[in-house]
Design a protein around this motif. Structure first.
Motif, mmCIF file in Angstrom:
data_model
loop_
_atom_site.group_PDB
_atom_site.id
_atom_site.type_symbol
_atom_site.label_atom_id
_atom_site.label_comp_id
_atom_site.label_asym_id
_atom_site.label_seq_id
_atom_site.Cartn_x
_atom_site.Cartn_y
_atom_site.Cartn_z
ATOM 1 N N ALA A 92 47.508 38.141 46.231
ATOM 2 C CA ALA A 92 48.209 38.369 44.975
ATOM 3 C C ALA A 92 48.007 39.770 44.411
ATOM 4 O O ALA A 92 48.860 40.274 43.692
ATOM 5 N N PHE A 93 46.877 40.370 44.715
ATOM 6 C CA PHE A 93 46.568 41.687 44.139
ATOM 7 C C PHE A 93 46.553 42.749 45.229
ATOM 8 O O PHE A 93 46.163 42.479 46.365
ATOM 9 N N LEU A 94 46.955 43.923 44.833
ATOM 10 C CA LEU A 94 46.962 45.030 45.787
ATOM 11 C C LEU A 94 46.407 46.260 45.079
ATOM 12 O O LEU A 94 46.686 46.480 43.895
ATOM 13 N N ASP A 95 45.644 47.032 45.803
ATOM 14 C CA ASP A 95 45.085 48.284 45.276
ATOM 15 C C ASP A 95 44.376 48.100 43.933
ATOM 16 O O ASP A 95 44.724 48.744 42.939
ATOM 17 N N VAL A 96 43.410 47.220 43.910
ATOM 18 C CA VAL A 96 42.634 47.041 42.676
ATOM 19 C C VAL A 96 41.666 48.219 42.564
ATOM 20 O O VAL A 96 40.907 48.493 43.498
ATOM 21 N N VAL A 97 41.768 48.930 41.458
ATOM 22 C CA VAL A 97 40.886 50.102 41.287
ATOM 23 C C VAL A 97 40.178 50.031 39.930
ATOM 24 O O VAL A 97 40.761 49.593 38.938
ATOM 25 N N PRO A 98 38.910 50.460 39.899
ATOM 26 C CA PRO A 98 38.214 50.528 38.600
ATOM 27 C C PRO A 98 38.604 51.832 37.910
ATOM 28 O O PRO A 98 38.042 52.885 38.212
ATOM 29 N N ALA B 103 37.034 40.760 45.930
ATOM 30 C CA ALA B 103 37.634 39.412 45.943
ATOM 31 C C ALA B 103 39.118 39.473 45.587
ATOM 32 O O ALA B 103 39.943 38.792 46.200
ATOM 33 N N LEU B 104 39.444 40.311 44.587
ATOM 34 C CA LEU B 104 40.858 40.429 44.186
ATOM 35 C C LEU B 104 41.683 41.049 45.311
ATOM 36 O O LEU B 104 42.784 40.600 45.614
ATOM 37 N N ASN B 105 41.112 42.076 45.935
ATOM 38 C CA ASN B 105 41.822 42.715 47.056
ATOM 39 C C ASN B 105 41.999 41.750 48.227
ATOM 40 O O ASN B 105 42.928 41.886 49.018
ATOM 41 N N GLY B 106 41.069 40.806 48.302
ATOM 42 C CA GLY B 106 41.128 39.840 49.413
ATOM 43 C C GLY B 106 42.196 38.782 49.230
ATOM 44 O O GLY B 106 42.552 38.085 50.191
ATOM 45 N N THR B 107 42.695 38.635 48.029
ATOM 46 C CA THR B 107 43.752 37.632 47.805
ATOM 47 C C THR B 107 45.097 38.216 48.227
ATOM 48 O O THR B 107 45.223 39.415 48.427
ATOM 49 N N ALA C 62 45.537 46.960 38.814
ATOM 50 C CA ALA C 62 45.960 46.426 40.116
ATOM 51 C C ALA C 62 47.459 46.175 40.118
ATOM 52 O O ALA C 62 48.085 46.031 39.074
ATOM 53 N N THR C 63 48.007 46.164 41.296
ATOM 54 C CA THR C 63 49.396 45.739 41.445
ATOM 55 C C THR C 63 49.371 44.248 41.726
ATOM 56 O O THR C 63 48.641 43.795 42.598
ATOM 57 N N TYR C 64 50.128 43.520 40.931
ATOM 58 C CA TYR C 64 50.153 42.057 41.081
ATOM 59 C C TYR C 64 51.537 41.710 41.586
ATOM 60 O O TYR C 64 52.525 41.956 40.924
ATOM 61 N N HIS D 60 44.450 32.639 39.919
ATOM 62 C CA HIS D 60 43.866 33.587 40.874
ATOM 63 C C HIS D 60 42.509 34.090 40.366
ATOM 64 O O HIS D 60 41.571 34.237 41.149
ATOM 65 N N LEU D 61 42.440 34.346 39.057
ATOM 66 C CA LEU D 61 41.190 34.879 38.510
ATOM 67 C C LEU D 61 40.063 33.846 38.593
ATOM 68 O O LEU D 61 38.915 34.194 38.845
ATOM 69 N N GLU D 62 40.436 32.589 38.377
ATOM 70 C CA GLU D 62 39.428 31.518 38.474
ATOM 71 C C GLU D 62 38.763 31.536 39.851
ATOM 72 O O GLU D 62 37.569 31.292 39.982
ATOM 73 N N LYS D 63 39.588 31.802 40.850
ATOM 74 C CA LYS D 63 39.072 31.754 42.224
ATOM 75 C C LYS D 63 38.249 32.989 42.578
ATOM 76 O O LYS D 63 37.442 32.950 43.486
ATOM 77 N N THR D 64 38.480 34.082 41.872
ATOM 78 C CA THR D 64 37.864 35.345 42.320
ATOM 79 C C THR D 64 36.775 35.884 41.394
ATOM 80 O O THR D 64 35.987 36.716 41.820
ATOM 81 N N LEU D 65 36.736 35.421 40.154
ATOM 82 C CA LEU D 65 35.799 36.026 39.193
ATOM 83 C C LEU D 65 34.354 35.601 39.511
ATOM 84 O O LEU D 65 34.041 34.408 39.495
#
Lengths: 211, 221
Positions: B155-161, B149-153, B178-180, B106-111
Motif C-alpha cells: 500500500a505504501f511506496l517511498d516512505v521517507v522520514p 514495515a510500511l515499505n513492505g506493504t 509516503a505515496t499511498y 494498514h497502520l494497525e498491521k505495521t505500527l
C-alpha cells in the motif's frame, strides 16, 4: 556499290517502312511514353500528399468534434455533480458538516466534543469549501466505525485530516479512550455575488460549537 | 590462285538478310504495341490521379472549413474553465472515496508497539495520493522499523522520514511522507470494518490492534 547498299536498294520497299516504323516508335517512346510516366509518378506523389492533407484535415475535424463532445459531456456531468452530489447551499453544507456528523458520532458511540465551522470560496473555482474541525472522543473501534460511517455516507463529506491523541492523566475508566481531531469538509456551488469569506463568516456567525 | 570475285552481281545470303529484316520488323511492331498500350494506360492513370487529387483537395478544403467552424464554436476560455472544474471535481471525488478505514487497517498491521500515531493527512498531488503521518516513538529504531514495515506493504511506496525531532520527554517525533496507492486494497479493506469495529470485540491481536495514539505532547503541526 557496297553489298549493304545493294541490299537496301534491292529491298527498299520493305526495309524503308520497317525502319520508319522503328524510328517513329522510338520517337514516341522518348517523347511520349517516358515523359508521361514521369508525369504519372509526379501525380502519384501529389495524390499521396493530397491524401495526407485530407487525413490531417479529418484528424483536425475529429479532434474538434471530440473536444466539443467532451465539453458537452463534462458540462452535463459537472452540472449533475454540483446539483445532485454536492450540498445545494451553505445551509445544507452546515447540516452536513455539523448535524450529520453529530448524529453519525452518536450512532457510532463516539462523543462529539467540539466543532469549529468555517467556509471559504475556493480561488479560481465555482465552489465554496465548507469545513469543520471536529473533536471527538471514544474507543478506537468506535472511532473506526465512525470513520466507516463517513466513508459510506450518501453525503459528500471529505475527511481531510485526522489527529489522534491519548488524553494525558487518563483515569482508569478513561483508559483506551482516544481523542480525535479531524478536519471534515464539503463543497457547494458558490452562489453568484456571494460575499467573500471573511465578511460571510461574520454575517453567518460561524464559529466554534462546543459541546 | 584467283582471289578476286569477278561476278558483277555476286550472290549473298538472302535468307540471313530476310531474317534480319523480319526481326527488325517484329521489334518495331512490338514497340508499337508497347507504346500504344502504355500510352492508353498512362493516360487513364493520369486522369484517374488528377480526379483523385481534385477530390481529395476539395474534400480537405470542405473538412477544414467545417473543423474551423467547430473550433470557432468552442470558446477556449470556457473550455479551460470546464477543464479546471472537471479536474477539481475529480480531485474532490478522489478525496471523498479515500478509505480511512483501509488506511488505518494498514497502520494497525505495521505500527510497532512503541510508536504512537499522532496525525494522518492524505493529499492528492499530481494524481498521486501522498500521506503525511506524524508519529511519536521512544527510539529512532522504532521509526525505522515502521518505515520498513510500511515499505513492505503493497500500500505504501517511498516512505521517507521528512523530519525527526527529539521531544523534551526524550521521545522522538517524526514526520513520515509516503505515496499511498492501494485505493483498491483500501476499498476492499473498508468492507471489513463492520466486523472489525464490533464494540464488544475482545482486545485483538496484531491485525485488529488500534494504532497507539500520542498522549498529546506532539499533536500539533
Amino acid at each position: 556499290m557496297s553489298l549493304t547498299g545493294r541490299i537496301f536498294t534491292e529491298r527498299r520497299g520493305v526495309v524503308l517502312p520497317v525502319l520508319l516504323l522503328l524510328a517513329v516508335n522510338i520517337g514516341v517512346l522518348l517523347l511520349g511514353v517516358l515523359p508521361m510516366q514521369t508525369s504519372v509518378a509526379g501525380l502519384e506523389t501529389a495524390r499521396d500528399s493530397s491524401m495526407l492533407t485530407l487525413s490531417q484535415a479529418r484528424n483536425i475535424e475529429r479532434s474538434a468534434k471530440s473536444t466539443l463532445t467532451s465539453r458537452q459531456r463534462a458540462d452535463v456531468e459537472l452540472a449533475k455533480f454540483y446539483a445532485e452530489i454536492l450540498p445545494h447551499d451553505l445551509v445544507t453544507a452546515t447540516k452536513t458538516t455539523n448535524l450529520w456528523i453529530q448524529h453519525a458520532a452518536r450512532d457510532a458511540g463516539v462523543t462529539f466534543t467540539a466543532a469549529a465551522f468555517d467556509y471559504v470560496p475556493l480561488r479560481d473555482s465555482k465552489l465554496t469549501r465548507a469545513f469543520a474541525r471536529v473533536t471527538l472522543s471514544g474507543r478506537y473501534p468506535n472511532i473506526k466505525k465512525f470513520l466507516y460511517a463517513l466513508e459510506t455516507a450518501e453525503e459528500f463529506i471529505v475527511v481531510e485530516k485526522v489527529e489522534l491523541t491519548e488524553p494525558g492523566g487518563a483515569s482508569t475508566t478513561q483508559q483506551g479512550i482516544l481523542e480525535v481531531s479531524m478536519t471534515v469538509a464539503t463543497y457547494y456551488l458558490t452562489p453568484p455575488g456571494a460575499p467573500s469569506s471573511a465578511s460571510a463568516r461574520t454575517a453567518a456567525g460561524a464559529g466554534v460549537t462546543p459541546r | 590462285m584467283l582471289r578476286a570475285n569477278l561476278s558483277t552481281r555476286p550472290f549473298y545470303n538472302e535468307r540471313l538478310v530476310t531474317l534480319t529484316i523480319l526481326l527488325v520488323a517484329v521489334v518495331a511492331l512490338a514497340l508499337t504495341a508497347y507504346n500504344g498500350t502504355r500510352l492508353i494506360a498512362l493516360s487513364k492513370q493520369r486522369s484517374e490521379l488528377k480526379s483523385a487529387i481534385d477530390q481529395n483537395e476539395s474534400q480537405s478544403a470542405r473538412i477544414r472549413v467545417e473543423a474551423e467552424r467547430l473550433q470557432k464554436s468552442i470558446d477556449r476560455a470556457t473550455l479551460n474553465v470546464v477543464a479546471a472544474s472537471t479536474r477539481e471535481a475529480n480531485q474532490l471525488i478522489d478525496a471523498r472515496t479515500f478509505s480511512w478505514t483501509g488506511l488505518f487497517g494498514h497502520l494497525e498491521k505495521t505500527l510497532p508497539y512503541d510508536v504512537k500515531l499522532v496525525s494522518v493527512n492524505p493529499t492528492v498531488e499530481k494524481g498521486t495520493l501522498k500521506v503525511v503521518m506524524i508519529v511519536i516513538a521512544k527510539q529512532l529504531d522504532d521509526v525505522a522499523t515502521l518505515i520498513e514495515a510500511l515499505n513492505g506493504t503493497n500500500a505504501f511506496l517511498d516512505v521517507v522520514p521528512a523530519a525527526t525531532d527529539l521531544n523534551e520527554d526524550s521521545t522522538y517525533i517524526a514526520r513520515l511522507e509516503a505515496t499511498y496507492f492501494s485505493a483498491r486494497e483500501a476499498k476492499a479493506a473498508a468492507a471489513v470494518p463492520a466486523a472489525d469495529v464490533k464494540p464488544a470485540a475482545a482486545p485483538p491481536a496484531a491485525p485488529g490492534t488500534p494504532p497507539r495514539a500520542s498522549s498529546g505532547q506532539g499533536g500539533s503541526r
